[in-house]
Write an enzyme that holds these catalytic residues in place. Structure first.
Site, short mmCIF file in Angstrom:
data_model
loop_
_atom_site.label_atom_id
_atom_site.label_comp_id
_atom_site.label_asym_id
_atom_site.label_seq_id
_atom_site.Cartn_x
_atom_site.Cartn_y
_atom_site.Cartn_z
N CYS A 43 71.83 32.88 112.66
CA CYS A 43 71.47 34.29 112.40
C CYS A 43 71.95 34.67 111.01
O CYS A 43 72.74 33.96 110.38
CB CYS A 43 72.07 35.22 113.44
SG CYS A 43 73.87 35.41 113.30
N CYS B 134 75.76 35.21 110.88
CA CYS B 134 76.50 33.94 110.90
C CYS B 134 76.41 33.24 109.55
O CYS B 134 77.38 32.64 109.08
CB CYS B 134 75.93 33.02 111.99
SG CYS B 134 75.95 33.76 113.63
N ASP C 35 50.24 53.08 81.89
CA ASP C 35 49.89 52.99 80.48
C ASP C 35 48.36 52.98 80.42
O ASP C 35 47.71 52.64 81.41
CB ASP C 35 50.46 51.70 79.89
CG ASP C 35 49.97 51.46 78.47
OD1 ASP C 35 50.06 52.39 77.65
OD2 ASP C 35 49.48 50.36 78.20
#
Length: 725
Positions: free
Chosen positions: A11, A14, A418
């Site tokens: 996980c 972990c 722009d």
């Protein structure tokens, strides 16, 4: 730094804890371990034996078949073999490739869970016909093969007074066994094992999707040298080398076609599915595929500097960044688990001590609270969705440099553009003409402009070629600074340039009227005249991109409430382009520093992103909450931007924003679901209705739903529709 692929990470939390342990080793300060990518980066002087020992304590291991991205591969290979052969000979993971090994680990887990479930069902069926000790032995066997790894990690954590998911599960298992709830304990072990399997498969699915994207990189090239062809690694190619690319092969690096013609699939770079025709003198991207014919390509960039290499590097880095949401969840989980443990203790003690409750009943309820408290789904609510979103955008040729920028992309409500090269093509073209002497106007203009490389001159020549006029031959040409050009043709003096160049020339009423009209429409004027009057006027504009109007409309539909154009061109030109493309407001005559000020002003009333492609856009891109660069723009804009569009247009931008918004919605839904299901389960403790199997199902259900929801980001509705057709 050395880089390794790590398998078996259980996980995100972990992985973070393992990273912290590795960082405490000698030479481990700069080590990183990413759960999202499964990659470990360590200093070449670190002891890999100690690193592997830390990884094995959590059931993870280094995949020996992968050693990509190492700064010193020879060290990687040596240290890696030494660490296994010297200390862990029996623990060899080198067989097969990383993918197969991961697949093999998953299959072993599936087999163990099926076996555990079969023994569990058999024990229930035979319990009335066999001695209790035999049934208990079957339950213990089922618990052992499905929950052994979690149980042992939990025991080690308990010994260190460290409380995480594995600790909670271990306490719950021990407690259930001590009060004689063998069936419940076995079911908890099996369901938790299934939960971890599904969690791992979900993250692996997202990783594999990303890895398939990264596999587009070519490995070898056919080098032409001394009249001979030989196959070489792309890493050995140098600028100026000539390579041969046959039909179906990948172009090894960015270069220029020097012989041959073909169509090239650039989808890996730009996300565009339609092939692009290439002929001699045209540029090609590394990683694009030659569809037919044979091309000879001169290498213009070493592979490490190529567009594809930059893309892959940015995509890999993007997975390893942490978003504010992820960082919050990690901090929350750190305090959440001890809090759940405290709540469980209160559930066990308060009813029996203060309310006369049954100790066994409330001990059982407390164990169920521990299981409900597992933060698996909560921790998983963000990373799979983010990796899926980054992958989905990369498939479309949109590079998001990190999860934090993907999250921000889904929050923006103001988009500043722009003008030149973004909403327009950046290529001047003649939009209108006012002609008073057709016979001389075009030929004089062509004669003066044909040798010039100025963009306006090119626009004039392109228009003259369409008209089909022949160019006059100038006898003498002189540049007038800030005005234009003076030329002598057939004994007469002619002028070509702006209004200043013809100040002394008599102007008819029609000419004056046309000049004012063209200026009012925001056009740049190129006037052609002789000493006696004006021959005609070219009204030149920067051509608007054909997709700009539809893109701006799509952005408004996707939830962008303000679209603003910022340009250095004068206000009239800005207003004309703004009206044509549909932006909500525009500001002309801005210097680069003024664009920055305007961005800051807009940011005071919303979440602002800026998109541009030029060097003068870099400061505004950096100052915006989110900077988006056109991929075929300048390197400075690309380096400064947080998101890069590899296409030379804005067409994919609305979809990218939609993906960002979808990822944010899914993360919020995941968090609400993960916490909501747990809250409902915890509320069941009040009437004493919470059971161990309800607790584990609530956690597993949340994990499954969170994973599946996150993976829906990878689905491309358009591609599915095309597949059905």
């Amino acid at each position: 730094m050395l880089e390794f692929r790590v398998k078996g990470l259980s996980c995100a939390n972990c992985s973070r804890e393992l990273e912290q342990k590795i960082q405490k080793l000698e030479h481990g300060e700069g080590s990183t371990l990413s759960y999202n990518t499964g990659k470990l980066k360590v200093d070449e002087h670190i002891s890999l034996a100690e690193v592997e020992q830390i990884l094995r304590s959590d059931g993870a291991y280094i995949d020996q078949s992968y050693a990509g991205g190492t700064s010193h591969p020879e060290h990687a290979g040596h240290h890696h073999r030494h660490s296994h052969a010297g200390e862990h000979g029996a623990h060899d993971h080198s067989a097969g490739d990383g993918h197969n090994h991961s697949h093999g680990s998953t299959n072993r887990m599936k087999v163990l869970l099926i076996a555990a479930a079969a023994v569990f069902v058999l024990a229930i069926g035979l319990q009335q016909f066999i001695p209790d000790v035999a049934a208990i032995a079957m339950y213990l066997f089922s618990i052992a093969i499905s929950g052994y790894v979690t149980f042992m990690k939990g025991l080690r954590n308990l010994a260190r007074f460290k409380f995480n998911i594995d600790t909670l599960m271990t306490i719950a298992l021990i407690g259930a066994v001590l009060i004689g709830e063998w069936k419940e304990a076995t079911l908890v072990a099996i369901l938790f094992g299934l939960n971890e399997l599904l969690e791992g498969m979900g993250m692996e699915k997202a990783r594999r999707s990303m890895e398939s994207l990264l596999q587009v990189a070519p490995k070898e090239a056919v080098l032409i040298a001394g009249g001979r062809e030989r196959v070489v690694p792309i890493s050995s190619l140098e600028i100026g080398d000539i390579v041969l690319v046959r039909a179906g092969e990948k172009i090894p690096s960015d270069g220029t076609v020097i012989a041959g013609s073909s169509s090239v699939n650039e989808a890996a770079i730009t996300g565009e599915s339609l092939p692009v025709d290439k002929a001699e003198g045209q540029p090609v991207f590394g990683g694009s595929i030659n569809n037919e014919g044979v091309l000879q390509v001169r290498i213009d960039k070493a592979y490490k500097d190529s567009s594809l290499a930059k893309i892959l590097h940015l995509v890999e880095e993007a997975q390893e960044t942490k978003t504010p949401t992820e960082l919050f969840i990690n901090r929350f989980a750190k305090y959440y688990t001890p809090l759940i443990l405290a709540v469980a203790i209160l559930v066990v003690l308060v009813p029996p001590l203060l309310l006369g409750g049954d100790w066994k009943t409330w001990l059982y309820q407390g164990l169920a609270v521990l299981i409900v408290g597992c933060p698996c789904a909560l921790i998983l609510s963000s990373p799979i969705a983010l990796v899926s979103g980054i992958t989905r955008n990369a498939r479309n040729g949109i590079l998001v440099k990190g999860g934090v920028f993907l999250e921000q992309l889904g929050k923006i409500d103001t988009l500043a553009f722009d003008k030149t090269g973004t909403l327009t093509l950046g290529e001047p073209h003649v939009e209108q003409t006012a002609v008073y002497d057709k016979e001389r106007f075009y030929s004089i203009a062509a004669g003066i402009e044909k040798t010039s490389s100025h963009p306006l001159a090119k626009a004039v020549m392109k228009h003259v070629e369409k008209v089909g006029a022949a160019a006059a031959e100038p006898e003498d040409i002189r540049t007038l600074s800030g005005q234009g050009i003076e030329a002598r043709i057939d004994g007469r003096t002619y002028y070509l340039g702006n209004e200043k160049s013809v100040e002394s020339v008599p102007k008819s009423q029609a000419a004056r009227k046309d000049i004012e009209r063209l200026k009012a429409e925001g056009l740049t004027l190129v006037i052609v005249a002789d000493e006696h009057g004006i021959l005609g006027v070219f009204g030149i504009a920067d051509e608007i991109r054909p997709e700009s109007a539809e893109t701006v409309a799509a952005l408004h539909r996707s939830g962008i409430r303000r679209t603003v154009m910022l340009t250095g061109d004068h206000q009239r030109t800005a207003e004309k382009v703004a009206a044509a493309v549909g932006v909500t407001s525009c500001y002309g005559g801005l210097l680069p520093e003024q664009k920055v000020e305007k961005i800051k002003e807009l940011a005071s009333d919303g979440q602002v992103a800026m998109i541009g492609d030029g060097i003068n856009d870099a400061p505004a891109l950096a100052s915006a909450g989110l900077g988006i660069a056109m991929g075929k723009g300048t390197d400075s804009a690309i380096e400064t931007a947080d998101i890069v569009l590899m296409q030379d247009h804005l067409g994919k931008l609305p979809e990218a924003i939609s993906i960002g918004k979808k990822v944010n919605r899914i993360i919020k839904a995941n968090i609400a679901l993960a916490l909501g299901l747990k809250l409902i389960a915890l509320l069941l403790t009040i009437p004493g209705l919470l059971t161990l199997w309800i607790a584990i199902l609530s956690d597993m259900g949340a994990t499954i739903i969170v994973t599946l929801l996150s993976l829906t980001v990878l689905l491309d509705r358009k591609r599915r529709a095309e597949t059905r057709i």
